[in-house]
Every structure is written in structure tokens, then in C-alpha cells.
Design a protein around this motif. Structure first.
Motif, PDB file in Angstrom:
ATOM      1  N   ALA A 167      29.247  48.278  40.537  1.00 11.43           N
ATOM      2  CA  ALA A 167      31.281  48.525  41.261  1.00 11.43           C
ATOM      3  C   ALA A 167      31.941  47.982  41.529  1.00 11.43           C
ATOM      4  N   LEU A 168      32.231  47.045  42.270  1.00  9.64           N
ATOM      5  CA  LEU A 168      32.835  46.414  42.896  1.00  9.64           C
ATOM      6  C   LEU A 168      33.748  46.159  42.260  1.00  9.64           C
ATOM      7  N   ALA A 172      37.997  46.824  42.325  1.00 13.29           N
ATOM      8  CA  ALA A 172      39.213  45.589  42.113  1.00 13.29           C
ATOM      9  C   ALA A 172      39.899  46.302  41.130  1.00 13.29           C
ATOM     10  N   ARG A 173      39.815  46.794  40.311  1.00 12.11           N
ATOM     11  CA  ARG A 173      40.622  47.046  38.878  1.00 12.11           C
ATOM     12  C   ARG A 173      41.293  48.987  39.486  1.00 12.11           C
ATOM     13  N   GLY A 174      40.265  50.037  39.752  1.00  9.84           N
ATOM     14  CA  GLY A 174      40.992  50.933  40.815  1.00  9.84           C
ATOM     15  C   GLY A 174      42.023  50.706  41.730  1.00  9.84           C
ATOM     16  N   LEU A 175      42.129  49.815  42.358  1.00  7.39           N
ATOM     17  CA  LEU A 175      42.956  49.066  43.819  1.00  7.39           C
ATOM     18  C   LEU A 175      44.040  48.503  42.701  1.00  7.39           C
ATOM     19  N   GLY A 176      44.137  48.087  41.267  1.00  5.44           N
ATOM     20  CA  GLY A 176      45.436  47.717  40.595  1.00  5.44           C
ATOM     21  C   GLY A 176      45.071  46.075  40.425  1.00  5.44           C
ATOM     22  N   ALA A 177      43.630  45.846  40.382  1.00  9.05           N
ATOM     23  CA  ALA A 177      43.244  43.938  39.965  1.00  9.05           C
ATOM     24  C   ALA A 177      43.539  44.363  38.297  1.00  9.05           C
ATOM     25  N   SER A 178      43.911  43.362  37.555  1.00 11.67           N
ATOM     26  CA  SER A 178      43.879  42.949  36.144  1.00 11.67           C
ATOM     27  C   SER A 178      42.674  42.515  35.787  1.00 11.67           C
ATOM     28  N   ARG A 181      41.979  39.047  37.511  1.00 13.10           N
ATOM     29  CA  ARG A 181      42.173  39.332  38.526  1.00 13.10           C
ATOM     30  C   ARG A 181      40.983  40.342  39.265  1.00 13.10           C
TER      31      ARG A 181
ATOM     32  N   PRO B  74      42.377  51.617  34.257  1.00 11.20           N
ATOM     33  CA  PRO B  74      42.405  52.237  35.632  1.00 11.20           C
ATOM     34  C   PRO B  74      43.300  51.132  36.732  1.00 11.20           C
ATOM     35  N   GLU B  75      43.775  49.982  36.445  1.00 13.19           N
ATOM     36  CA  GLU B  75      44.610  49.456  37.505  1.00 13.19           C
ATOM     37  C   GLU B  75      46.016  50.122  37.393  1.00 13.19           C
ATOM     38  N   LEU B  79      45.104  55.467  41.472  1.00 11.88           N
ATOM     39  CA  LEU B  79      44.187  56.532  41.917  1.00 11.88           C
ATOM     40  C   LEU B  79      42.997  55.877  42.817  1.00 11.88           C
ATOM     41  N   PHE B  83      33.799  54.584  46.239  1.00 12.63           N
ATOM     42  CA  PHE B  83      32.488  54.966  45.298  1.00 12.63           C
ATOM     43  C   PHE B  83      31.295  55.461  46.383  1.00 12.63           C
ATOM     44  N   LEU B  88      32.920  47.824  48.660  1.00  7.92           N
ATOM     45  CA  LEU B  88      33.446  47.317  49.486  1.00  7.92           C
ATOM     46  C   LEU B  88      32.769  45.937  49.222  1.00  7.92           C
ATOM     47  N   TYR B 100      43.156  45.148  49.828  1.00  9.30           N
ATOM     48  CA  TYR B 100      43.242  44.626  48.604  1.00  9.30           C
ATOM     49  C   TYR B 100      44.190  45.505  47.788  1.00  9.30           C
ATOM     50  N   GLY B 101      44.240  46.372  47.616  1.00 14.96           N
ATOM     51  CA  GLY B 101      44.876  47.384  46.432  1.00 14.96           C
ATOM     52  C   GLY B 101      46.655  46.902  46.607  1.00 14.96           C
ATOM     53  N   LYS B 103      47.950  44.552  47.811  1.00 17.26           N
ATOM     54  CA  LYS B 103      48.156  42.502  47.442  1.00 17.26           C
ATOM     55  C   LYS B 103      48.295  42.732  46.062  1.00 17.26           C
ATOM     56  N   MET B 104      47.728  43.656  45.257  1.00 14.03           N
ATOM     57  CA  MET B 104      46.923  43.934  43.754  1.00 14.03           C
ATOM     58  C   MET B 104      48.751  44.356  43.507  1.00 14.03           C
ATOM     59  N   ARG B 105      49.190  45.250  43.848  1.00 12.71           N
ATOM     60  CA  ARG B 105      50.664  45.471  43.764  1.00 12.71           C
ATOM     61  C   ARG B 105      51.236  44.616  43.999  1.00 12.71           C
ATOM     62  N   ARG B 148      39.918  52.301  52.249  1.00 14.14           N
ATOM     63  CA  ARG B 148      41.195  51.335  51.476  1.00 14.14           C
ATOM     64  C   ARG B 148      41.604  51.718  49.996  1.00 14.14           C
ATOM     65  N   ALA B 149      40.647  52.889  50.325  1.00 16.00           N
ATOM     66  CA  ALA B 149      41.722  53.978  48.556  1.00 16.00           C
ATOM     67  C   ALA B 149      43.161  54.449  48.876  1.00 16.00           C
ATOM     68  N   ILE B 152      47.041  52.417  48.808  1.00 16.71           N
ATOM     69  CA  ILE B 152      47.267  52.563  47.613  1.00 16.71           C
ATOM     70  C   ILE B 152      48.108  52.932  48.147  1.00 16.71           C
TER      71      ILE B 152
END
Lengths: 273, 350
Positions: A167-168, A172-178, A181, B74-75, B79, B83, B88, B100-101, B103-105, B148-149, B152
Motif C-alpha cells: 500500500a506504500l 504515493a501514487r494517490g498523493l500525486g507521484a508518477s 517517482r 490515481p496520481e 483524491l 489505507f 505511512l 509528500y503530496g 511536494k509531488m504537486r 496526509r490525505a 493535498i
């Protein structure tokens, strides 16, 4: 790891404990003799040594066939380890994270070099690659050693990946990482202990390998173990003991680094799991 | 009407030969908390994962803010997902996890830290930013996962059994906490759970699922007294099922069955004569197991909660002949038993 094992074994089973201690005595005492004779001032390989000197260390370091062989061994070990990791990590990822069918078969395939006798592999490589395809012996050795190290790369990195929550990467994907990444920022750091272990194990395995290196050596490129064997056949003087002691010292340094950074239990746990 | 925050249109998910989600239609209302409720294997988590983009439906469409997102990775969905394992990142500090979120943005460092701080503030953990996740308790890790969720600024907040790994007391606290976060942020929340109490307490809208299908939706106040069928009734804790004199099926909860002496007048309630089979002491009440004959003449085994205070009347004991009163208003009428309700899926529901 071994020390820990014998300690716990001794506590639980006195017989097993005694056998373990006996085993270590049988293994370690001869090594101590080699180390002791390396410091001799005399000119024969004999115990007790005739006086004390570093003379034979000086000779060993200055002996060009050994020196060249050490450089070859290092070169081969570093390259083979690098290649094995480069091939092994994607395989590990596919086995543990991918959805491909026949995963077990794939894993078995990549672990098989552990069970095939190395002399057979060596002979096969000699026949097919060196004679058949006319590859030079360095390339053949590199391929052979890489194949030999692949099981370590796959299994040891796999062990650290199996411990990480799948799930890690999804998080990461859900948080916007390709996907890339997510791999670099999350998966790779999870893999790091496995990569270090596999790297160290691979390096030591390649450096100490005899069967492949013996079969595939030529005058132009040979690693340290065959070079030492060759020397012992011709002359039985303390220089070879000095060279062995130096190799032993280097291996101990690597082992200590491994133990401090990852821990032996983790390294070997990855193979035996 | 405004566009729903998300919608599933004829969505099916098959794994090999197994249909996990079977052609469901669902609208997620904006700014509300919707729970997907059902026993394990009912397809609720699969539905959430399709919404999040972690698995693509075999057929059907997923709309987010009215736009087709069926094939969006998903990225790109924006959303926030929490989990069950929290997921984490163990190699990062709490603050880095939350940042993290952003940062990815591509949010710059200072702004990123500010946002992470804000999100941690929201869950009451601003002082633990420098810790590693491993150094936190389960409840704190759960809050970090929420922060964290939320950090974003997601279009939807998706929670997969978020409370199942917490101990009972903390679980009840976190229900209120999640509601508070939802109302403070105005986020649309979708929560997956198998716990009917959790769903009843937290939901604006409940979606009951079974064997890949939606069986009932509605506000808890509407769903609870009128379960759509026997499955829903059982799931919501209706332990007793009987057939009335006119042939209709009814469900009644143990706390609504009164155990009274044989000569007590019915007073408009449905009255059944019964024999006490067993009495179990539970502190505030007794759980009384009875053998009775329902108005249609069928033998039924019933459960009744009998309060231990004096007002409840004489204490029943095994072997007693007693009368059971079920007030009409407390009977939930069910459609006649149909084929799928005999399915073993309904077995073993807590």
C-alpha cells in the motif's frame, strides 16, 4: 549471525551447542595457524613460525601475479555484482509486485544457479561461450559470475521488498507521484537494506569464487584464488599465507561493515527464508 | 441538482471468474459522509479502490466532479486515501509524510511545510512532526494518515476501514474525530466499514452492499427502522424474524421484545407465548433465548434483552412459560423471503 546462533543453541541444547563450538574450532583453528605462519621470519610454511616479521607481507604485496590477480578479482566482483543487481532488482519487483503468471517458476529459475554445480556451469560456459562464440575469458567470467550472483540479488532484495507494505506505493501514487517517482521516493528506500546486503554478499561470493574462475582463467585474466592455487603448486613458502591473511582481513572488514549497516541475520535471513 | 462529487455508472469488477462488484450505480453526494457498509467480500473495498484509481473496472464508468475518470491514473485524480494499514512512509518523518503530496504537486518548500503544519494541526499532532511513524501509537499514525490525505486538498477523502486497527475506546473517539474533520473541511468523504454501529453513527448516507451489489441506500435514520430485506435487517442487528398472521415477514430487535408474565394483556402489541430456553447475564440486561410459536404457527427461536432493573418485571429463568410482546411500531416489515437471501454470504455477520 553464527555467534548468535551458537549462543542460543548452547542455551537450548547442550549437545547441539557443543557440536557448534567444535565446528567453529575445526574451522577457525587452521585459519589461526595460517595467520600465525604468515608472520614468520623464516622461509618455510611451518608452525610455530621462526621469529616474527612482516617480510612475507611485503613480498606478497610486491608479487606482480598476485597484484594483477587482485585487481582482476576486484574488477570482476564489482562489475558482476553491479550487473546482478541491475538484472535482479527488476526481476524482484516483477515477482513481488507484478501480476505476471508463473511467478514461482520465474523465481525458481533465478534461484537455480544456487543448486547447479559450478564446475558444470563453468565447463558449459567454457564450451559454449569461449570456444563456441569465441568470447574472451573476461566477458565469459563476467557472465558466469553474474549468473552466480543473481540468486542473491533476487532473494535478498526480495526479502526486504516482501517486508514492505504494498500500500506504500499506492499511497504515493494517490498523493500525486508518477509510477517512477513513487519507485524512487518510496520503493527504492525500502529496498536499500536489501541492496546493500545483496551487494556485499555478491561481492564476497564473486571474490572468493574458485570453480568458475579456475575453469575460465587464462594467462591474460585470472582472479586471485586461481593465482594463489597456482603459486602453491609451485612453491610452498609463507608468501601465500601472507596473501591469505590479507584476503581474510579484507573479508573481515566487509563483514563488519555488513553487520553494522544491515545485520547478518537480515542478510542471510533473505536467502534462507 | 448539483453534480455529485463522484458517481459510478454500471460499474463491474471481475477478478478471474469472480465478480467482486456487479454492475452498480452510485452517486456520492458532495460535502457529505457516505459509508459503504457490508460484510467482508461484499465488494465495498473494491468499489473504493476503483474510485481511487487503484484498479480499473471491467466495465462501466467512474465520474469525478461530473468528468469521466474511469481510466485516469490515481496520481491525476486528486483524491485523499487513508489505507487500512495507514501506509505511512516509514523512512520519512511525520511532517515529510504529510508534505509528500504537496511536494509531488511542486509546491515550494516553505508553503509545503506550512500546509503540512496546518494539516497536522487539524488532527492535533502539530507537535509530533519530527517523529518517525514507528514512534507513534496506532491512533496517532491514523491521524497522520488522515492529515496526509487532507494535505493535498483532495476532491474526495477515501477511508478504507480506517478504524479497524484501533482498540475499542479509541475507535469510538475517532468516529467523532473524523466527523469533526469532515465538517471543518467540508470535504466529501467515502468511508468503507463492516461495522454497522460505525456506519450508523458516522454516515450522512449509508450504502449497504452484499455480494457485489447495492442492497439499500439512505440516511441512517431512514435505513435503520426500515431494512430493505432480511440481509440488511440481520446486518443491522435485527436478530428475530417471524411471520405475522397475515403472512408478512417481520424483523424485530432483541431490545424491543418484552418478556412478561403469561397473563399480561397484549395492548395492541403482537403477543407470542414462549418457553425460556436460556438466560445469559450481561450486566445491564439479560439475554433471554426463547422457543416460541409465531402468529403463522411456525416454531421460532427468539432473543430478547431483558433489563435487570425492577421496572422490567419478574426475572425470567430457564423453563418458564412467558409471554413475548412486540410493539407494532417496532416491527420492521420485510418483503417475502426471496432466493438470494438464502445465500451463505449472510452467515457469520457480527
Amino acid at each position: 549471525m553464527s555467534a548468535v546462533l551458537s549462543r542460543t543453541a548452547k542455551l537450548r541444547h547442550p549437545v547441539a551447542g557443543t557440536l557448534a563450538v567444535l565446528g567453529y574450532v575445526v574451522m577457525i583453528v587452521p585459519i589461526l595457524f595460517v595467520v600465525a605462519t604468515a608472520f614468520t621470519a623464516g622461509s618455510t610454511l611451518r608452525f610455530p613460525p621462526d621469529g616474527l616479521s612482516l617480510r612475507w607481507f611485503g613480498e606478497a604485496v610486491a608479487y606482480s601475479p598476485f597484484l594483477e590477480a587482485v585487481v582482476s578479482s576486484l574488477e570482476l566482483a564489482v562489475l558482476a555484482t553491479g550487473l546482478a543487481l541491475l538484472l535482479g532488482v527488476p526481476v524482484t519487483l516483477a515477482i513481488h509486485r507484478g501480476r505476471l503468471p508463473g511467478k514461482d517458476l520465474l523465481e525458481g529459475l533465478f534461484l537455480s544457479p544456487l543448486v547447479v554445480p559450478e564446475l558444470v556451469v563453468g565447463l558449459a560456459l567454457y564450451q559454449q561461450l569461449m570456444i563456441g562464440l569465441r568470447l574472451d575469458n573476461f566477458t565469459t567470467l563476467l557472465l558466469g559470475h553474474t549468473a552466480l550472483l543473481l540468486p542473491y540479488a533476487v532473494r535478498v532484495t526480495g526479502a526486504s521488498l516482501a517486508l514492505a507494505d504494498p500500500a506504500l506505493e499506492e499511497a504515493a501514487r494517490g498523493l500525486g507521484a508518477s509510477p517512477l517517482r513513487a519507485f524512487v521516493t518510496v520503493t527504492l528506500p525500502m529496498l536499500r537494506p536489501g541492496l546493500i546486503s545483496a551487494g556485499l554478499l555478491g561481492f564476497v561470493t564473486s571474490f572468493n569464487n574458485v570453480p568458475l574462475s579456475l575453469l575460465l582463467q587464462t594467462r591474460d585474466f585470472r582472479t586471485l584464488p586461481p593465482a594463489m592455487l597456482d603459486y602453491v603448486q609451485q612453491s610452498y613458502d609463507p608468501m601465500v599465507a601472507a596473501a591469505s591473511t590479507l584476503v581474510l582481513a579484507a573479508t573481515v572488514v566487509v563483514a563488519v561493515v555488513a553487520e553494522r549497516t544491515v545485520g547478518f541475520a537480515k542478510i542471510f535471513g533473505g536467502i534462507n527464508r | 441538482m448539483t453534480t455529485p462529487a463522484a458517481a459510478l455508472v454500471g460499474v463491474t469488477q471481475q477478478f478471474g471468474g469472480f465478480t467482486a462488484v456487479d454492475s452498480i450505480d452510485l452517486k456520492i453526494p458532495r460535502g457529505r459522509l457516505t459509508t459503504l457498509l457490508g460484510p467482508s467480500g461484499c465488494g465495498k473495498t473494491t468499489t473504493l479502490r476503483m474510485l481511487a484509481g487503484y484498479s480499473a473496472p471491467t466495465s462501466g464508468r467512474i465520474l469525478i466532479d461530473g468528468e469521466d475518470a474511469t481510466r485516469t491514473p490515481p496520481e491525476k485524480r486528486n483524491l485523499g486515501m487513508v489505507f487500512q494499514s495507514y501506509a505511512l512512509f516509514p523512512h520519512m518523518t511525520v511532517a515529510d509524510n504529510v508534505a509528500y503530496g504537496p511536494k509531488m504537486r511542486g509546491v515550494p518548500g516553505a508553503e509545503r511545510r506550512r500546509r503540512a503544519g496546518e494539516a497536522l494541526e487539524l488532527v492535533g499532532l502539530a507537535h509530533l512532526g519530527d517523529r518517525k511513524p514507528k514512534q507513534l501509537s496506532g491512533g496517532q499514525q491514523q491521524r497522520v494518515a488522515l492529515a496526509r490525505a487532507v494535505a493535498i486538498r483532495p476532491r474526495l477523502l477515501l477511508l478504507d476501514e480506517p478504524l479497524s486497527n484501533l482498540d475499542a475506546r479509541l475507535r469510538v473517539q475517532m468516529r467523532a474525530e473524523i466527523r469533526r474533520i469532515q465538517s471543518e473541511t467540508g470535504l466529501t468523504v467515502v468511508l468503507v466499514t463492516h461495522d454497522q454501529d460505525e456506519a450508523l453513527e458516522m454516515s450522512d448516507e449509508m450504502v449497504l452492499m452484499r455480494a457485489g451489489k447495492i442492497v439499500q441506500t439512505g440516511a441512517p435514520r431512514d435505513v435503520f427502522p426500515t431494512p430493505a430485506d432480511r440481509f440488511v435487517a440481520e446486518f443491522l442487528g435485527y436478530e428475530n424474524f417471524l411471520t405475522l398472521a397475515d403472512g408478512r415477514q417481520a424483523a424485530v430487535r432483541p431490545e424491543h421484545l418484552r418478556v412478561v408474565p403469561l397473563d399480561t394483556p397484549a395492548d395492541g402489541a403482537v403477543a407470542l407465548d414462549a418457553t425460556v430456553r436460556d438466560v445469559a447475564y450481561r450486566g445491564v440486561d439479560l439475554l433471554v433465548t426463547l422457543d416460541a410459536t409465531d402468529p403463522a404457527g411456525t416454531a421460532v427461536r427468539l432473543l430478547a434483552d431483558h433489563r435487570t432493573d425492577a421496572a422490567a418485571g419478574p426475572t425470567p429463568s430457564a423453563g418458564d412459560r412467558v409471554r413475548l410482546l412486540a410493539p407494532e411500531a417496532r416491527l420492521a416489515l420485510l418483503p417475502a423471503l426471496s432466493e438470494p437471501e438464502l445465500d451463505p454470504v449472510t452467515e457469520g455477520i457480527s
